[in-house]
Design a protein around this motif. Structure first.
Motif, PDB file in Angstrom:
ATOM      1  N   ARG A 133      43.065  29.629  34.229  1.00 43.19           N
ATOM      2  CA  ARG A 133      43.584  30.989  34.350  1.00 43.19           C
ATOM      3  C   ARG A 133      43.425  31.511  35.770  1.00 43.19           C
ATOM      4  O   ARG A 133      42.492  31.157  36.465  1.00 43.19           O
ATOM      5  CB  ARG A 133      42.797  31.925  33.441  1.00 43.19           C
ATOM      6  CG  ARG A 133      42.927  31.614  31.996  1.00 43.19           C
ATOM      7  CD  ARG A 133      42.168  32.646  31.219  1.00 43.19           C
ATOM      8  NE  ARG A 133      42.035  32.210  29.851  1.00 43.19           N
ATOM      9  CZ  ARG A 133      41.338  32.848  28.954  1.00 43.19           C
ATOM     10  NH1 ARG A 133      40.703  33.940  29.278  1.00 43.19           N
ATOM     11  NH2 ARG A 133      41.261  32.410  27.724  1.00 43.19           N
ATOM     12  N   LYS A 186      42.213  34.026  38.542  1.00 43.52           N
ATOM     13  CA  LYS A 186      41.026  34.866  38.637  1.00 43.52           C
ATOM     14  C   LYS A 186      41.437  36.333  38.645  1.00 43.52           C
ATOM     15  O   LYS A 186      42.387  36.716  39.309  1.00 43.52           O
ATOM     16  CB  LYS A 186      40.238  34.568  39.911  1.00 43.52           C
ATOM     17  CG  LYS A 186      39.810  33.125  40.033  1.00 43.52           C
ATOM     18  CD  LYS A 186      38.619  32.862  39.164  1.00 43.52           C
ATOM     19  CE  LYS A 186      38.082  31.470  39.423  1.00 43.52           C
ATOM     20  NZ  LYS A 186      37.782  30.717  38.290  1.00 43.52           N
ATOM     21  N   LYS A 239      37.492  41.046  38.906  1.00 45.78           N
ATOM     22  CA  LYS A 239      36.052  40.854  38.739  1.00 45.78           C
ATOM     23  C   LYS A 239      35.836  39.845  37.611  1.00 45.78           C
ATOM     24  O   LYS A 239      35.532  40.218  36.484  1.00 45.78           O
ATOM     25  CB  LYS A 239      35.429  42.212  38.395  1.00 45.78           C
ATOM     26  CG  LYS A 239      33.939  42.239  38.392  1.00 45.78           C
ATOM     27  CD  LYS A 239      33.458  43.653  38.111  1.00 45.78           C
ATOM     28  CE  LYS A 239      31.999  43.675  37.815  1.00 45.78           C
ATOM     29  NZ  LYS A 239      31.562  44.999  37.392  1.00 45.78           N
ATOM     30  N   PRO A 240      36.025  38.550  37.903  1.00 43.78           N
ATOM     31  CA  PRO A 240      35.935  37.565  36.826  1.00 43.78           C
ATOM     32  C   PRO A 240      34.533  37.489  36.246  1.00 43.78           C
ATOM     33  O   PRO A 240      33.550  37.509  36.984  1.00 43.78           O
ATOM     34  CB  PRO A 240      36.309  36.253  37.512  1.00 43.78           C
ATOM     35  CG  PRO A 240      36.068  36.477  38.952  1.00 43.78           C
ATOM     36  CD  PRO A 240      36.246  37.945  39.198  1.00 43.78           C
ATOM     37  N   LYS A 266      31.123  36.060  34.836  1.00 47.13           N
ATOM     38  CA  LYS A 266      30.395  34.847  35.180  1.00 47.13           C
ATOM     39  C   LYS A 266      29.310  34.509  34.164  1.00 47.13           C
ATOM     40  O   LYS A 266      28.693  33.470  34.249  1.00 47.13           O
ATOM     41  CB  LYS A 266      29.763  35.007  36.557  1.00 47.13           C
ATOM     42  CG  LYS A 266      30.785  35.142  37.652  1.00 47.13           C
ATOM     43  CD  LYS A 266      30.139  35.297  38.996  1.00 47.13           C
ATOM     44  CE  LYS A 266      31.224  35.466  40.035  1.00 47.13           C
ATOM     45  NZ  LYS A 266      30.713  35.743  41.342  1.00 47.13           N
TER      46      LYS A 266
END
Length: 86
Positions: free
Chosen positions: A36, A38, A41-42, A44
């Motif tokens: 996907r 990014k 604010k991916p 984590k």
């Protein structure tokens, strides 16, 4: 002259007289990134929770009704708690 920074496939021909000839056969395309794209604010961190049947059904129904994922539903709930805590 060969451009070593260019990604290409070359074939080398050597004649009986010892003359060397290099021909570019094809340009090699860079590999596309997988997965996907990014977001801004991916996430984590992963979180696993255990829910009773009623909460699990509520989470699934709310997510489906609002056309969002269960993860997004939980994030919205966390945002509400953050606003309430201020």
């Amino acid at each position: 002259m060969l451009d070593i920074n260019r990604k290409a496939l070359y074939t080398v021909y050597i004649s009986q007289g010892g003359k060397c000839e290099i021909k570019e056969v094809a340009t090699i395309a860079p590999f596309a990134s997988k997965g996907r794209p990014k977001g801004e604010k991916p996430p984590k961190k992963n979180l696993t929770i255990r829910l009773d049947e009623d909460d699990s059904i509520f989470l699934a129904d709310y997510s489906e009704k609002n056309n969002i994922t269960k993860s997004e539903t939980v994030r919205k709930g966390l945002d509400l708690l953050k606003k309430q805590d201020k």
